[in-house]
Design a protein around this motif. Structure first.
Motif, PDB file in Angstrom:
ATOM      1  N   ASP A 113       8.112 122.191  19.120  1.00  0.00           N
ATOM      2  CA  ASP A 113       8.481 121.204  18.106  1.00  0.00           C
ATOM      3  C   ASP A 113       8.688 119.819  18.690  1.00  0.00           C
ATOM      4  N   PRO A 116       4.171 116.043  20.998  1.00  0.00           N
ATOM      5  CA  PRO A 116       3.566 115.058  20.101  1.00  0.00           C
ATOM      6  C   PRO A 116       2.644 115.742  19.091  1.00  0.00           C
ATOM      7  N   GLU A 117       2.386 115.053  18.004  1.00  0.00           N
ATOM      8  CA  GLU A 117       1.571 115.621  16.934  1.00  0.00           C
ATOM      9  C   GLU A 117       0.086 115.676  17.276  1.00  0.00           C
ATOM     10  N   GLU A 156       1.782 126.194  15.551  1.00  0.00           N
ATOM     11  CA  GLU A 156       2.102 124.790  15.800  1.00  0.00           C
ATOM     12  C   GLU A 156       1.103 124.146  16.760  1.00  0.00           C
ATOM     13  N   ARG A 207      -2.070 123.448  14.780  1.00  0.00           N
ATOM     14  CA  ARG A 207      -1.908 122.287  13.909  1.00  0.00           C
ATOM     15  C   ARG A 207      -2.094 120.979  14.669  1.00  0.00           C
ATOM     16  N   ARG A 208      -1.868 120.999  15.974  1.00  0.00           N
ATOM     17  CA  ARG A 208      -1.939 119.786  16.786  1.00  0.00           C
ATOM     18  C   ARG A 208      -3.310 119.585  17.440  1.00  0.00           C
TER      19      ARG A 208
END
Length: 237
Positions: free
Chosen positions: A114, A117-118, A144, A147-148
């Motif tokens: 979390d 960085p995105e 996650e 998603r990145r």
């Protein structure tokens, strides 16, 4: 962190170990003795990433403490830049030392997925880390990371993973213990390592590891590395 109180206690012990100054000072000596084919696994990881990551690519490295894979990737691909994530401040400090003159190419972040960085990133790795977390957290981490990542970006993972049959699992762990002894690990320490793996880590069967990657949205999970009780895959976002 999801999981039972037993799992939480294990993670507390692990986090304490990775923050212990004596453990951190000795860390860079350990992986080559404790992980079969460690250097080759890192080289193969870099090769798999390079099939898709451009020369000026950005790579996310989870469990980057110590900096060994960051250094290997940076030396192999001078144009790549990195975001490394690890919960231990002491291990991240060691990563900076390990990288030396390569350090400006890596941004280091203390925390978990979390705190990454995105992105979007051109590729990602998670080496020798996922066996420390439970199944629910592995699923969340995989999602996650997915998603990145940019479309079709590679994700390379490697960790403890062994068949779960009543005879197969003990056999693979016995072989791993024998490898440790052959690598110069003291017999008592080798036995303790096997007991820790058996009693304190949630090792999945290889098929379960592949399911987690698929459920997170990755395609084509392909086995590229097997080192006794360790296995590694590459999959694509």
């Amino acid at each position: 962190m999801n999981g039972s109180s037993h799992g939480d206690n294990i993670m507390t012990d692990i986090q304490a170990a990775f923050s212990d100054p004596q453990f951190v000072a000795r860390y860079t000596e350990g992986p080559r003795r404790f992980v079969p084919g460690y250097d080759a696994m890192q080289s193969m990881t870099a090769i798999l990433l390079a099939e898709s990551v451009p020369r000026d690519g950005q790579v996310l490295v989870l469990g980057a403490g110590g900096g060994l894979e960051l250094k290997a990737f940076a030396q192999a691909h001078p144009g790549w830049r990195f975001d490394g994530v690890d919960p231990s401040a002491a291990m991240l400090a060691l990563a900076g030392q390990t990288l030396g003159s390569l350090a400006p190419r890596a941004r280091l972040h203390q925390g978990y997925i979390d705190d990454a960085p995105e992105g979007p990133f051109d590729g990602a790795t998670c080496l020798l880390t996922l066996h420390f977390v439970d199944v629910a957290e592995r699923r969340r981490i995989a999602s996650e990371v997915r998603r990145r990542l940019k479309p079709r970006a590679p994700f390379v993972v490697a960790h403890l993973s062994a068949p779960d049959g009543e005879q197969e699992r003990p056999l693979w762990l016995s072989r791993y213990s024998a490898f440790l002894a052959a690598s110069g690990v003291e017999p008592e320490q080798a036995a303790a390592a096997r007991n820790a793996v058996t009693n304190h880590l949630e090792i999945l069967a290889p098929a379960q590891d592949e399911v987690i990657l698929r459920e997170a949205g990755f395609s084509d999970p392909t086995l590229f590395y097997t080192g006794f009780a360790f296995r590694g895959w590459v999959a694509y976002a």
